[in-house]
Design a protein around this motif. Structure first.
Motif, PDB file in Angstrom:
ATOM      1  N   VAL A   1       0.849  -1.188   0.000  1.00  0.00           N
ATOM      2  CA  VAL A   1       0.000   0.000   0.000  1.00  0.00           C
ATOM      3  C   VAL A   1       0.887   1.242   0.000  1.00  0.00           C
ATOM      4  O   VAL A   1       1.974   1.241   0.587  1.00  0.00           O
ATOM      5  CB  VAL A   1      -0.963   0.035   1.206  1.00  0.00           C
ATOM      6  CG1 VAL A   1      -0.231   0.274   2.527  1.00  0.00           C
ATOM      7  CG2 VAL A   1      -2.047   1.100   1.008  1.00  0.00           C
ATOM      8  N   ILE A   2       0.425   2.279  -0.710  1.00  0.00           N
ATOM      9  CA  ILE A   2       1.030   3.606  -0.604  1.00  0.00           C
ATOM     10  C   ILE A   2      -0.104   4.572  -0.283  1.00  0.00           C
ATOM     11  O   ILE A   2      -1.169   4.510  -0.896  1.00  0.00           O
ATOM     12  CB  ILE A   2       1.767   4.013  -1.902  1.00  0.00           C
ATOM     13  CG1 ILE A   2       2.400   5.394  -1.731  1.00  0.00           C
ATOM     14  CG2 ILE A   2       0.869   3.943  -3.112  1.00  0.00           C
ATOM     15  CD1 ILE A   2       3.353   5.765  -2.865  1.00  0.00           C
ATOM     16  N   VAL A   3       0.133   5.428   0.718  1.00  0.00           N
ATOM     17  CA  VAL A   3      -0.881   6.384   1.155  1.00  0.00           C
ATOM     18  C   VAL A   3      -0.236   7.763   1.236  1.00  0.00           C
ATOM     19  O   VAL A   3       0.824   7.930   1.843  1.00  0.00           O
ATOM     20  CB  VAL A   3      -1.463   6.008   2.539  1.00  0.00           C
ATOM     21  CG1 VAL A   3      -2.620   6.943   2.885  1.00  0.00           C
ATOM     22  CG2 VAL A   3      -1.916   4.560   2.571  1.00  0.00           C
ATOM     23  N   ARG A   4      -0.881   8.748   0.615  1.00  0.00           N
ATOM     24  CA  ARG A   4      -0.441  10.138   0.700  1.00  0.00           C
ATOM     25  C   ARG A   4      -1.452  10.920   1.536  1.00  0.00           C
ATOM     26  O   ARG A   4      -2.614  11.051   1.149  1.00  0.00           O
ATOM     27  CB  ARG A   4      -0.345  10.761  -0.698  1.00  0.00           C
ATOM     28  CG  ARG A   4       0.549  10.015  -1.667  1.00  0.00           C
ATOM     29  CD  ARG A   4       0.558  10.721  -3.028  1.00  0.00           C
ATOM     30  NE  ARG A   4       1.236  12.022  -2.928  1.00  0.00           N
ATOM     31  CZ  ARG A   4       0.991  13.044  -3.743  1.00  0.00           C
ATOM     32  NH1 ARG A   4       0.061  12.936  -4.676  1.00  0.00           N
ATOM     33  NH2 ARG A   4       1.651  14.173  -3.604  1.00  0.00           N
ATOM     34  N   TYR A   5      -1.029  11.390   2.693  1.00  0.00           N
ATOM     35  CA  TYR A   5      -1.866  12.248   3.527  1.00  0.00           C
ATOM     36  C   TYR A   5      -1.570  13.687   3.112  1.00  0.00           C
ATOM     37  O   TYR A   5      -0.616  14.314   3.591  1.00  0.00           O
ATOM     38  CB  TYR A   5      -1.563  12.004   5.003  1.00  0.00           C
ATOM     39  CG  TYR A   5      -1.867  10.580   5.456  1.00  0.00           C
ATOM     40  CD1 TYR A   5      -3.157  10.198   5.791  1.00  0.00           C
ATOM     41  CD2 TYR A   5      -0.853   9.623   5.510  1.00  0.00           C
ATOM     42  CE1 TYR A   5      -3.440   8.892   6.189  1.00  0.00           C
ATOM     43  CE2 TYR A   5      -1.123   8.318   5.902  1.00  0.00           C
ATOM     44  CZ  TYR A   5      -2.421   7.956   6.241  1.00  0.00           C
ATOM     45  OH  TYR A   5      -2.695   6.676   6.627  1.00  0.00           O
TER      46      TYR A   5
END
Length: 848
Positions: A328-332
């Motif tokens: 998973v890659i998550v950008r906040y």
């Protein structure tokens, strides 16, 4: 900035400097604590073989946490590092989408042109490039085509996929642009568009347009038969029963576009940070990737070009799941934080809990426990074997030669038999669970699931769920819907002694459909009892057809177990033949003295039906005496007929061995045989039988709210017949028991294990346990229960086959069994050392 400073007072200027200082600090003051939790959590998961991979957390592009756990290859045991290149699986799609955006900026393509413009052989003329980018094309997944039309040694390529589409042109799932449905096929087509318009393989275009401009060190496209030479490559694997096994590229992996781009955590951070710049495409172009796709009808879906869009755009994320890789890659966006989780062990727990931790959500970690040193009888009927079993939360995880994880709870089975929890296919225990939620009668004989709604009487599914919510219990409950209950709801208590009218059958069918939709297993009947005895075959068949149409089943206390047994068996066979659904005879028996010894003939009749294709089965309890009402001893319902009464005492039961369980009109008679009561009354047993029925009837009229006025345990079967019925391969074990009355309520299952397995050796232990577990689950249509196998619910019983036995007897009907050492329901210990534990993990099982 100087203009602002000139407007500030000295105090204001100091406050301004302080504000600047705060802005220079991390924007999320909670992050350090959460990163500490993250590290300890990942360590816990890695120690339990639940994580092998790399995790990176950054804030404003600065790495705040970066750590590798485990190996890059189970073959070489090379350790992972943050520069190791993982197969990104579907995270690859954002790279492919960006290459399409680059081609669009160069005027090579337009998003709203049809795919056929760039791939002339494409067989659909209304699908656009934008549809492919946003998963709105309606294309079905290519793996189904590959499995159907290719050979087992063929490797799928982009060109091969196009050929399959052109040759077979599978119908679209929906009109393009009207719905959203994830489509790997669409992104493989995008890969073909890139190579066509760029004039070079995708891997080469990726290297020229993304890898080199960003100076990425471990990012490349690699697929079967590609030109790329992979470096730092991570190999996927999985875990099977405590052993690591390869789980890497397969014959579908000759394609590029939906996956098969490799990258490291370090490179991914560089990539993610570059998306906020114009190093790859203009900001205006990039913004379109983060816009929800517009669907017809002024609707949108939160997916852009290779990114899921959450919380109105404040979070951008994408997972990747293929073979052993779960990433998973998550950008906040608002917090300027980045989370990257790359895993190569077929285990996705880390990517879930990492997000939960960073987002401050409640943390739920898998809990494991190990049961060692057991003889595993897994419910399949195969021979017992030495083994250990590991549980993960409420399920079986692993079996085999297992060693404990650090600080893992371990139960030493001391060489005893570990079996699946027993499933009682015919039980009347539900009503007693409100008073005894620990269910000692059940768990003390190894039962972990009971099936209610039998003999035509049932509670509504909503009622059962409300009862469980109000008072949780130790065991699982499933239920049929009873025909007699339906009749009573529609026809009224006083209207049961006739056939139903057509409109009444219609109303019953409607109620039954509702209950089936709520998870009822099917329809049950008790056709020997007065509440259903007067129903016609047609009424029963119509209701049974409703159950069949809903995917349910039929179970019946058949219309006669004595003088009309053959006709009653024919009726249930006919129901199976007409409805084509599984049908089961409840507590199969021969209760007529003149027919004793005919069990082989009855079983031959059932086998002929099975050979015809009728799925007919049975359950049976291991006793030669039953428990019911006195009135069933009059098959013609002529309760004052002296001839019928005499027939009953000579053919249908033995008055000297048949005990009154209860008799409300004169409680003194309770626990005495009918013969003993007759002697007290100075009557012949036939006279007493008629008199008792009359007195019970008068009592019921004078006490309309009274329940369970009379009951008898009738001795009327021959044990060799019972043994034959138990041994039939299509018979499962049941109790037909309740918390009071017949000893079977406390001892049916242990009686089989002690009397018929160990002592009489009628059936082997493994076969008996199969009849209590997987065979029962099959007959009921239950899934994920009845076996000790990975993924099944951890309903288990640890027993001593040398000492297991029933102790309940007439006069001592609640004596607990011996030899049941421990019982687990959903992984929780509910019984140990002859005591219940107070745990109440039972659930209402609904038909799936």
């Amino acid at each position: 900035m100087p203009l602002i400073a000139r407007c500030l007072t000295p105090l204001g200027f100091l406050l301004y400097l302080a504000a600047l200082s705060l802005q220079a600090q991390p924007t999320d003051r909670l992050l350090p604590g959460r990163l500490k939790t993250l590290d300890s959590t990942l360590t816990y998961l890695h120690e339990r073989a639940l994580f092998n991979g790399v995790v990176l957390v950054a804030e404003k592009g600065t790495v705040r946490y970066r750590k590798a756990f485990g190996t890059a290859s189970i073959a070489t045991h090379e350790p992972l590092s943050t520069s190791s290149a993982f197969n990104l699986a579907s995270i690859s799609k954002q790279f492919v989408a960006l290459m399409i955006m680059q081609l669009q900026e160069r005027g090579k393509l337009r998003y709203d042109e049809t795919v056929r413009t760039y791939l002339p052989d494409f067989p659909y003329d209304t699908i656009t490039v934008r549809h492919l980018l946003t998963h709105t094309s309606g294309l079905s997944e290519y793996d189904g085509l590959m499995q159907r039309y290719s050979g087992p040694l063929d490797t799928l390529t982009n060109g091969g996929m196009m050929q399959l589409l052109r040759q077979h042109k599978p119908p679209l799932l929906f009109r393009p642009g009207t719905q959203w449905a994830y489509s790997n096929t669409g992104y493989v087509l995008l890969g073909s568009i890139i190579s066509t318009l760029a004039g070079m393989p995708v891997e080469q275009f990726l290297d020229q347009q993304i890898v080199k401009p960003l100076k990425l060190k471990n990012t490349y496209a690699y697929y079967l038969n590609s030109q790329t030479r992979p470096h730092n490559r991570v190999y996927g694997f999985g875990r099977e029963n405590g052993k690591n096994v390869m789980n890497d590229l397969i014959r579908l992996d000759g394609v590029i576009g939906d996956g098969n781009i490799y990258s490291s955590a370090d490179d991914l951070l560089t990539w993610e940070q570059a998306l906020a710049t114009e190093k790859l495409v203009r900001k205006q172009t990039m913004q379109e990737a983060f816009k929800p796709v517009e669907l017809t009808g002024n609707r949108t879906y939160p997916y852009g070009f290779g990114w899921f869009i959450e919380d109105g755009g404040s979070i951008l994320a994408h997972t990747g799941s293929w073979v052993g890789f779960l990433n998973v890659i998550v950008r906040y966006v608002d917090k300027k934080q980045t989370l990257i989780v790359l895993s190569n062990s077929s285990e996705g727990t880390a990517r879930r809990v990492a997000r939960d931790i960073l987002e401050g959500k409640p943390l739920t970690l898998p809990q494991t426990k190990l049961i060692t040193n057991v003889r595993l009888v897994d419910g399949t009927g195969t021979p017992a074997r030495k083994s250990a079993v590991r549980l993960r939360n409420d399920r079986i995880w692993e079996m085999g030669n297992l060693t404990p994880f650090p600080n893992e709870p371990v139960t030493d089975g001391q060489g005893l038999v570990l079996a699946p929890g027993f499933i009682d296919s015919h039980s009347h225990h539900v009503s007693g669970l409100s008073r005894q939620p620990d269910a000692p009668a059940l768990v003390s004989q190894g039962i972990t699931t009971l099936v209610s709604g039998q003999d035509g009487g049932s509670w509504a599914m909503d009622t059962l769920q409300a009862q469980l919510t109000r008072q949780p219990v130790a065991v699982n409950i499933a239920s049929y819907t009873g025909q007699a209950t339906l009749r009573q709801q529609v026809m009224g208590v006083n209207g049961l002694y006739r056939t139903a009218k057509p409109d009444e059958v219609t109303r019953m069918k409607a109620i039954l459909r509702t209950e089936l939709a709520k998870g009822s297993l099917g329809l049950s009947t008790g056709l020997e009892y007065e509440s259903a005895f007067f129903s016609s075959r047609d009424e029963v068949i119509q209701l049974a057809q409703v159950a069949a149409d809903s995917g349910g089943r039929y179970m019946s206390h058949i219309r006669s177990e004595d003088i009309s047994l053959d006709d009653a068996v024919d009726e249930i066979i006919q129901i199976g033949r007409l409805t084509k659904m599984p049908v089961q005879i409840s507590h199969l028996k021969i209760a007529l003295r003149d027919k004793w010894g005919q069990s082989a003939r009855i079983l031959a009749q059932l086998e002929r039906a099975r050979a015809e294709g009728i799925n007919i089965t049975a359950d049976c309890y291991p006793y030669d005496y039953w428990n019911s009402t006195l009135r069933v001893l009059f098959p013609k319902r002529d309760y004052t007929n002296a001839t019928s009464a005499e027939f009953a005492v000579t053919q249908l039961f033995d008055p000297m061995q048949s005990v009154l369980v209860r008799f409300a009109p004169n409680p003194v008679y309770a626990e005495k045989t009918v013969g003993e009561v007759a002697a007290l009354r100075r009557e012949k047993p036939a006279q007493t039988l008629m008199a008792l029925i009359g007195e019970a009837s008068n009592y019921a009229k004078n006490n309309p709210d009274a329940d369970g006025i009379e009951a008898i345990m009738g001795k009327s079967m021959d044990e060799p017949d019972v043994a034959n019925f138990l041994a039939w391969p299509h018979t499962n074990i049941c109790s037909d028991g309740a918390n009071d009355g017949h000893p079977r309520g406390y001892g049916a299952f242990t009686r089989v294990l002690g009397r018929y397995v160990r002592d009489q050796k009628i059936i082997p232990l493994e076969t008996a346990i199969q009849k209590m577990t997987s065979l029962t689950a099959e007959h009921l249509g239950l899934v994920d229960r009845g076996l000790i196998a990975p993924g099944y619910f951890a309903d288990l019983v640890l027993l001593n086959p040398d000492s297991v036995q029933d102790n309940a007897r007439i006069g001592s009907n609640k004596a607990l069994s011996s030899g049941i050492e421990s019982v687990w329901v959903a992984g929780q210990l509910v019984y140990q050392g002859q005591k219940t534990t107070g745990a109440h993990p039972g659930v209402l099982i609904r038909r799936k």
